[in-house]
Design a protein around this motif. Structure first.
Motif, PDB file in Angstrom:
ATOM      1  N   ASP A 183       0.811  -1.213   0.000  1.00 10.23           N
ATOM      2  CA  ASP A 183       0.000   0.000   0.000  1.00 10.23           C
ATOM      3  C   ASP A 183       0.844   1.263   0.000  1.00 10.23           C
ATOM      4  O   ASP A 183       0.357   2.332  -0.359  1.00 10.23           O
ATOM      5  CB  ASP A 183      -0.915  -0.003   1.233  1.00 10.23           C
ATOM      6  N   ASP A 184       2.097   1.144   0.411  1.00  8.34           N
ATOM      7  CA  ASP A 184       2.985   2.312   0.431  1.00  8.34           C
ATOM      8  C   ASP A 184       4.427   1.824   0.456  1.00  8.34           C
ATOM      9  O   ASP A 184       4.702   0.642   0.727  1.00  8.34           O
ATOM     10  CB  ASP A 184       2.690   3.187   1.652  1.00  8.34           C
ATOM     11  N   GLU A 238       7.264  10.718   9.772  1.00  6.10           N
ATOM     12  CA  GLU A 238       6.720  10.397   8.453  1.00  6.10           C
ATOM     13  C   GLU A 238       6.188   8.969   8.423  1.00  6.10           C
ATOM     14  O   GLU A 238       5.121   8.701   7.825  1.00  6.10           O
ATOM     15  CB  GLU A 238       7.778  10.571   7.360  1.00  6.10           C
ATOM     16  N   SER A 269       4.898   7.333  10.917  1.00  5.87           N
ATOM     17  CA  SER A 269       3.617   7.361  11.617  1.00  5.87           C
ATOM     18  C   SER A 269       2.517   7.959  10.745  1.00  5.87           C
ATOM     19  O   SER A 269       1.391   7.442  10.704  1.00  5.87           O
ATOM     20  CB  SER A 269       3.755   8.168  12.916  1.00  5.87           C
ATOM     21  N   ALA A 270       2.845   9.024  10.032  1.00  2.67           N
ATOM     22  CA  ALA A 270       1.855   9.674   9.164  1.00  2.67           C
ATOM     23  C   ALA A 270       1.400   8.733   8.053  1.00  2.67           C
ATOM     24  O   ALA A 270       0.220   8.669   7.708  1.00  2.67           O
ATOM     25  CB  ALA A 270       2.434  10.954   8.573  1.00  2.67           C
ATOM     26  N   ARG A 271       2.332   7.987   7.488  1.00  4.91           N
ATOM     27  CA  ARG A 271       1.986   7.055   6.408  1.00  4.91           C
ATOM     28  C   ARG A 271       1.138   5.897   6.941  1.00  4.91           C
ATOM     29  O   ARG A 271       0.213   5.441   6.266  1.00  4.91           O
ATOM     30  CB  ARG A 271       3.264   6.532   5.741  1.00  4.91           C
ATOM     31  N   ASN A 279      -0.935   6.048   9.464  1.00  5.32           N
ATOM     32  CA  ASN A 279      -2.274   6.592   9.696  1.00  5.32           C
ATOM     33  C   ASN A 279      -3.035   6.786   8.394  1.00  5.32           C
ATOM     34  O   ASN A 279      -4.250   6.556   8.334  1.00  5.32           O
ATOM     35  CB  ASN A 279      -2.173   7.924  10.449  1.00  5.32           C
ATOM     36  N   THR A 280      -2.325   7.205   7.343  1.00  5.42           N
ATOM     37  CA  THR A 280      -2.968   7.391   6.046  1.00  5.42           C
ATOM     38  C   THR A 280      -3.481   6.067   5.495  1.00  5.42           C
ATOM     39  O   THR A 280      -4.604   5.967   4.989  1.00  5.42           O
ATOM     40  CB  THR A 280      -1.991   8.020   5.047  1.00  5.42           C
ATOM     41  N   ILE A 281      -2.659   5.020   5.598  1.00  6.82           N
ATOM     42  CA  ILE A 281      -3.074   3.692   5.142  1.00  6.82           C
ATOM     43  C   ILE A 281      -4.284   3.223   5.930  1.00  6.82           C
ATOM     44  O   ILE A 281      -5.261   2.719   5.360  1.00  6.82           O
ATOM     45  CB  ILE A 281      -1.923   2.681   5.293  1.00  6.82           C
ATOM     46  N   ARG A 317      -6.567   4.977   7.508  1.00 10.87           N
ATOM     47  CA  ARG A 317      -7.779   5.727   7.143  1.00 10.87           C
ATOM     48  C   ARG A 317      -8.345   5.235   5.824  1.00 10.87           C
ATOM     49  O   ARG A 317      -9.556   5.104   5.664  1.00 10.87           O
ATOM     50  CB  ARG A 317      -7.473   7.220   7.056  1.00 10.87           C
ATOM     51  N   ARG A 318      -7.459   4.987   4.878  1.00 16.48           N
ATOM     52  CA  ARG A 318      -7.920   4.558   3.553  1.00 16.48           C
ATOM     53  C   ARG A 318      -8.559   3.173   3.605  1.00 16.48           C
ATOM     54  O   ARG A 318      -9.613   2.942   3.013  1.00 16.48           O
ATOM     55  CB  ARG A 318      -6.746   4.553   2.575  1.00 16.48           C
ATOM     56  N   SER A 346     -11.779   6.318  15.298  1.00 14.48           N
ATOM     57  CA  SER A 346     -10.879   5.232  14.917  1.00 14.48           C
ATOM     58  C   SER A 346     -11.758   4.038  14.611  1.00 14.48           C
ATOM     59  O   SER A 346     -12.375   3.469  15.493  1.00 14.48           O
ATOM     60  CB  SER A 346      -9.911   4.907  16.057  1.00 14.48           C
TER      61      SER A 346
END
Length: 202
Positions: A96-97, A107, A109-111, A113-115, A117-118, A145
């Motif tokens: 996924d990333d 960064e 952690s941000a990625r 969280n993005t995964i 959410r998606r 969440s």
């Protein structure tokens, strides 16, 4: 979230795990493909972080096996292999990333969280939104969440049930739904159950 960290460099793996635990996540650690696959079978993870080159092979092959077997665990590759071809290979294998070392923990952690959410977007959001507009007294909103309830539908299959929170202005006992909103809410719930029992969501 419960996160699987697969990294053969012990200091880096422990640093990542320590950072993620500090953010409130549960973390399982593995140092090779075999242990990672065993952990993925035992526990239900929200995200897996995979190093590419591990002592017993390239984790890209492990991921391909997961996808071929129907495992939809979200995966983020964390690796020093930074060529365009490497990134394309990783993403086309089912990741996924793809994050290249060296990296900042923030960064990562941000990625994650993005995964999350998606992946956790409600399956029936359009129907829920339509229901809200029709009734005007029942508004569907995703939980801050998303809660994942894994139901064992067969020995080798899992169904994911997305739960949402209903904020309703008309209060009635137990449900908090007006007589007008209740039938549409049942339609929404029935649609999810159909997919669950048909094993279309795994």
């Amino acid at each position: 979230m419960r996160i699987l960290v697969v990294e053969d460099e012990s200091e880096l793996r422990q640093a990542i795990a320590r950072y993620l635990r500090g953010l409130g996540h549960a973390v399982d650690e593995s140092s090779n493909c075999r242990l990672a696959s065993e952990a993925a079978e035992i526990y239900e993870h929200d995200v897996a972080i995979l190093d590419r080159i591990l002592p017993d092979g390239d984790s890209i092959q492990m991921l391909k096996q997961w996808r071929a077997g129907g495992k939809r665990l979200p995966v983020l590759f964390l690796t020093a292999r930074d060529s365009v071809d490497d990134r394309i290979d990783g993403l086309q294998s089912g990741a996924d990333d793809y994050l290249v070392k060296p990296f900042a923990m923030e960064e990562l952690s941000a990625r994650i969280n993005t995964i999350a959410r998606r992946i956790s977007a409600p399956l029936f959001w359009p129907l829920a939104t339509m229901t809200s507009k029709l009734t005007r007294d029942c508004e569907f909103k995703p939980l801050p969440s998303m809660v994942w309830l894994f139901l064992k539908t067969t020995a080798n299959s899992k169904a994911i049930f997305w739960l949402t929170k209903m904020n309703c202005s008309s209060q009635i006992p137990a449900f908090g739904l007006s007589n007008q909103a209740r039938p549409l809410c049942f339609i929404w719930a029935k649609a999810i159950r159909v997919l669950l029992f048909a094993n279309l969501v795994q």
